[in-house]
Design a protein around this motif. Structure first.
Motif, PDB file in Angstrom:
ATOM      1  N   HIS A  59       0.807  -0.504  -0.340  1.00  0.00           N
ATOM      2  CA  HIS A  59      -0.182  -0.056  -0.301  1.00  0.00           C
ATOM      3  C   HIS A  59       1.449   1.436   0.000  1.00  0.00           C
ATOM      4  O   HIS A  59       0.642   2.463   0.058  1.00  0.00           O
ATOM      5  N   LEU A  60       2.256   0.934   0.010  1.00  0.00           N
ATOM      6  CA  LEU A  60       3.241   2.215   0.450  1.00  0.00           C
ATOM      7  C   LEU A  60       3.554   2.561  -1.144  1.00  0.00           C
ATOM      8  O   LEU A  60       4.056   1.786  -2.155  1.00  0.00           O
ATOM      9  N   ARG A  61       4.172   3.651  -0.785  1.00  0.00           N
ATOM     10  CA  ARG A  61       4.535   4.272  -2.557  1.00  0.00           C
ATOM     11  C   ARG A  61       5.957   5.076  -1.484  1.00  0.00           C
ATOM     12  O   ARG A  61       5.883   5.813  -0.610  1.00  0.00           O
ATOM     13  N   PHE A  62       6.512   5.180  -2.715  1.00  0.00           N
ATOM     14  CA  PHE A  62       7.501   6.427  -2.035  1.00  0.00           C
ATOM     15  C   PHE A  62       7.661   8.044  -2.530  1.00  0.00           C
ATOM     16  O   PHE A  62       7.252   8.171  -4.439  1.00  0.00           O
ATOM     17  N   CYS A  63       7.524   8.516  -1.555  1.00  0.00           N
ATOM     18  CA  CYS A  63       7.654  10.562  -1.388  1.00  0.00           C
ATOM     19  C   CYS A  63       8.451  10.828  -2.958  1.00  0.00           C
ATOM     20  O   CYS A  63       9.665  10.431  -2.639  1.00  0.00           O
ATOM     21  N   PRO A  64       8.244  11.231  -4.062  1.00  0.00           N
ATOM     22  CA  PRO A  64       9.050  11.973  -4.601  1.00  0.00           C
ATOM     23  C   PRO A  64      10.276  13.485  -4.315  1.00  0.00           C
ATOM     24  O   PRO A  64      10.684  13.729  -4.715  1.00  0.00           O
ATOM     25  N   TRP A  65       9.345  13.451  -3.284  1.00  0.00           N
ATOM     26  CA  TRP A  65       9.673  14.658  -2.250  1.00  0.00           C
ATOM     27  C   TRP A  65      10.972  14.918  -1.363  1.00  0.00           C
ATOM     28  O   TRP A  65      12.334  14.614  -1.221  1.00  0.00           O
TER      29      TRP A  65
END
Ligand SMILES: [Zn+2]
Length: 94
Positions: A59-65
């Protein structure tokens, strides 16, 4: 609507883990085996939260910032507060 904290509970003999809204002082039993479940961790984010997704890698993704993990159903990063791009957009450096 519930704002109770969700916990990860594990049955040590089977290794099975479940996530449920639990009170930390209560004892929970495995519905199948009747064995006592041990609390192995809180499920982030802490209640209340905009996201209802368990803090699990699918359910997770990496924040691009800030490169911290965030739930996929959130538009704004819970770590840095910046708006994350649409899913599938490759993060760019710089
Ligand atoms: Zn961020």
């Amino acid at each position: 609507m519930s704002t109770r904290q969700r916990y990860r509970l594990r049955n040590h003999s089977t290794g099975r883990e479940i996530v449920l809204e639990a009170e930390p002082e209560e004892v929970y039993l495995d519905r199948d085996t009747g064995e006592e479940l041990e609390v192995v961790g809180k499920v982030l984010p802490l209640a209340p939260s905009e996201s209802r997704l368990p803090w699990a890698v699918e359910h997770l993704r990496f924040c691009p910032w800030c490169r911290q993990m965030a739930q996929k159903d959130l538009n704004d990063c819970p770590t840095c507060g910046r708006r994350m791009g649409p899913l599938g957009t490759p993060a760019r450096n710089g």
